[in-house]
Design an enzyme around this catalytic site. Structure first.
Site, PDB file in Angstrom:
ATOM      1  CE  LYS A  31     -74.147 -68.149  -9.738  1.00 18.80           C
ATOM      2  NZ  LYS A  31     -74.313 -69.441  -9.065  1.00 18.80           N
ATOM      3  CG  ASP A  58     -73.998 -71.222 -12.465  1.00 18.61           C
ATOM      4  OD1 ASP A  58     -73.727 -72.201 -13.195  1.00 18.61           O
ATOM      5  OD2 ASP A  58     -74.093 -71.307 -11.227  1.00 18.61           O
ATOM      6  CE  LYS A  60     -75.079 -75.225 -11.213  1.00 21.12           C
ATOM      7  NZ  LYS A  60     -75.391 -73.855 -10.763  1.00 21.12           N
ATOM      8  CG  ASP A  63     -82.693 -79.645 -24.179  1.00 20.45           C
ATOM      9  OD1 ASP A  63     -82.999 -80.614 -24.901  1.00 20.45           O
ATOM     10  OD2 ASP A  63     -83.526 -78.820 -23.756  1.00 20.45           O
ATOM     11  CB  THR A 117     -72.720 -79.622  -3.817  1.00 19.14           C
ATOM     12  OG1 THR A 117     -73.380 -78.424  -4.196  1.00 19.14           O
ATOM     13  CG2 THR A 117     -71.301 -79.604  -4.330  1.00 19.14           C
ATOM     14  NE  ARG A 206     -75.401 -67.784   0.814  1.00 20.72           N
ATOM     15  CZ  ARG A 206     -75.725 -69.031   1.081  1.00 20.72           C
ATOM     16  NH1 ARG A 206     -76.779 -69.284   1.847  1.00 20.72           N
ATOM     17  NH2 ARG A 206     -75.022 -70.027   0.597  1.00 20.72           N
TER      18      ARG A 206
HETATM   19  O1  C5P Z   1     -73.550 -67.310  -1.060  1.00 23.21           O
HETATM   20  P1  C5P Z   1     -72.493 -68.318  -1.455  1.00 23.21           P
HETATM   21  O2  C5P Z   1     -71.085 -67.776  -1.361  1.00 23.21           O
HETATM   22  O3  C5P Z   1     -72.663 -69.617  -0.744  1.00 23.21           O
HETATM   23  O4  C5P Z   1     -72.784 -68.527  -3.017  1.00 23.21           O
HETATM   24  C1  C5P Z   1     -72.097 -69.443  -3.775  1.00 23.21           C
HETATM   25  C2  C5P Z   1     -72.540 -69.376  -5.213  1.00 23.21           C
HETATM   26  O5  C5P Z   1     -72.004 -70.497  -5.889  1.00 23.21           O
HETATM   27  C3  C5P Z   1     -74.044 -69.427  -5.414  1.00 23.21           C
HETATM   28  O6  C5P Z   1     -74.355 -68.591  -6.523  1.00 23.21           O
HETATM   29  C4  C5P Z   1     -74.331 -70.872  -5.725  1.00 23.21           C
HETATM   30  O7  C5P Z   1     -75.426 -71.040  -6.596  1.00 23.21           O
HETATM   31  C5  C5P Z   1     -73.041 -71.284  -6.433  1.00 23.21           C
HETATM   32  N1  C5P Z   1     -72.755 -72.725  -6.358  1.00 23.21           N
HETATM   33  C6  C5P Z   1     -72.579 -73.409  -5.165  1.00 23.21           C
HETATM   34  N2  C5P Z   1     -72.283 -74.745  -5.152  1.00 23.21           N
HETATM   35  C7  C5P Z   1     -72.152 -75.395  -6.288  1.00 23.21           C
HETATM   36  C8  C5P Z   1     -72.307 -74.728  -7.505  1.00 23.21           C
HETATM   37  C9  C5P Z   1     -72.599 -73.385  -7.504  1.00 23.21           C
HETATM   38  O8  C5P Z   1     -72.688 -72.821  -4.107  1.00 23.21           O
HETATM   39  N3  C5P Z   1     -71.822 -76.670  -6.249  1.00 23.21           N
END
Ligand code: C5P
Length: 234
Positions: A31, A58, A60, A63, A117, A206
């Site tokens: 991603k 991603d 998002k 517009d 979220t 992460r």
């Molecule tokens: O590090 P982690 O596993 O928390 O990363 C989750 C990924 O999903 C990040 O790139 C974050 O921007 C994305 N994301 C999220 N919650 C959302 C939409 C996207 O954590 N509602």
């Protein structure tokens, strides 16, 4: 088959490519989010494509329909396999993006984000109902407008699937232990449970990018995905 997407949440090409090299040939998708895209530009998509990854862009988008359509053409030309936009941009905006895919005869999937979220109840401007009510409205809209899928938490998937069975579901917030440290994620799910709930794409950042051995973590997740798929098949 549910697919693993590794979120390369870095601000520069070097760090992103260094991590990508460690998971090359194991994780099928990466991603690219706003941070990396804005710092490195669309050529970063081709970089990962040349390494054999599918790329989830991603961005998002939100517009006027004409501008989103133009940005969708650009994303298609960059080689993106999956692109996000905000469902709150409405029917005409979403349809403009989908029309770009059709006109180019492209395979790019267009997924919608419902309510971020990060919003708390009562915080969404101009909306007096609950956030879950807004999410439901937007997800139903996504199906009606012909979107390919939506982003939602693992906890929401099974309910959303009932509302919009034709959509694919992409789930962030994946952790190995639901009770473990979840960084800033609040609604987390294990890879196994997310697939059992109906997720089609698991986005993991992460737990992989900060691991001592990112490849081994990917392999563990793939085993969990496979186990859940087998159980679902019965
Ligand atoms: O590090 P982690 O596993 O928390 O990363 C989750 C990924 O999903 C990040 O790139 C974050 O921007 C994305 N994301 C999220 N919650 C959302 C939409 C996207 O954590 N509602």
């Amino acid at each position: 088959m549910a697919e693993l997407v590794v979120a390369l949440d870095f601000d520069n090409l070097n760090d992103a490519v260094t991590l990508a090299e460690k998971i090359q040939g194991v994780a099928p998708w990466v991603k690219v989010g706003l941070e990396l895209f804005v710092s490195e530009g669309p050529s970063i998509v081709q970089k990962f494509k040349s390494m054999g990854f599918k790329v989830f862009l991603d961005l998002k988008l939100y517009d006027i329909p004409n501008t989103v359509q133009g940005a969708t053409y650009s994303a298609i030309h960059s080689g993106a396999d999956l692109l996000t936009l905000h469902l709150s941009g409405g029917k005409r905006m979403c349809e403009a993006a989908l029309a770009a895919v059709k006109k180019q005869n492209a395979q790019t999937l267009i997924f919608g984000v419902s309510v971020l979220t990060s919003f708390d109840e009562g915080e969404l401007p101009g909306h007096t109902g609950t956030l879950s009510n807004m999410v439901e409205l937007l997800v139903k809209g996504a199906q009606e407008w012909g979107m390919h899928g939506v982003v939602c938490s693992g906890q929401e998937v099974s309910h959303m699937k009932q509302l919009a069975p034709q959509l694919k579901f992409l789930t962030p917030g994946i952790r190995f232990e639901e009770s473990s440290v979840s960084d800033d994620q609040r609604r987390v799910m294990t890879p196994y449970n997310a697939v059992m709930a109906g997720s089609d794409f698991l986005v993991v950042g992460r737990p992989i990018t900060q691991a001592h051995d990112p490849k081994a973590v990917c392999q563990t997740i793939l085993v969990e995905i496979e186990k859940a798929q087998q159980e679902l098949k019965g």
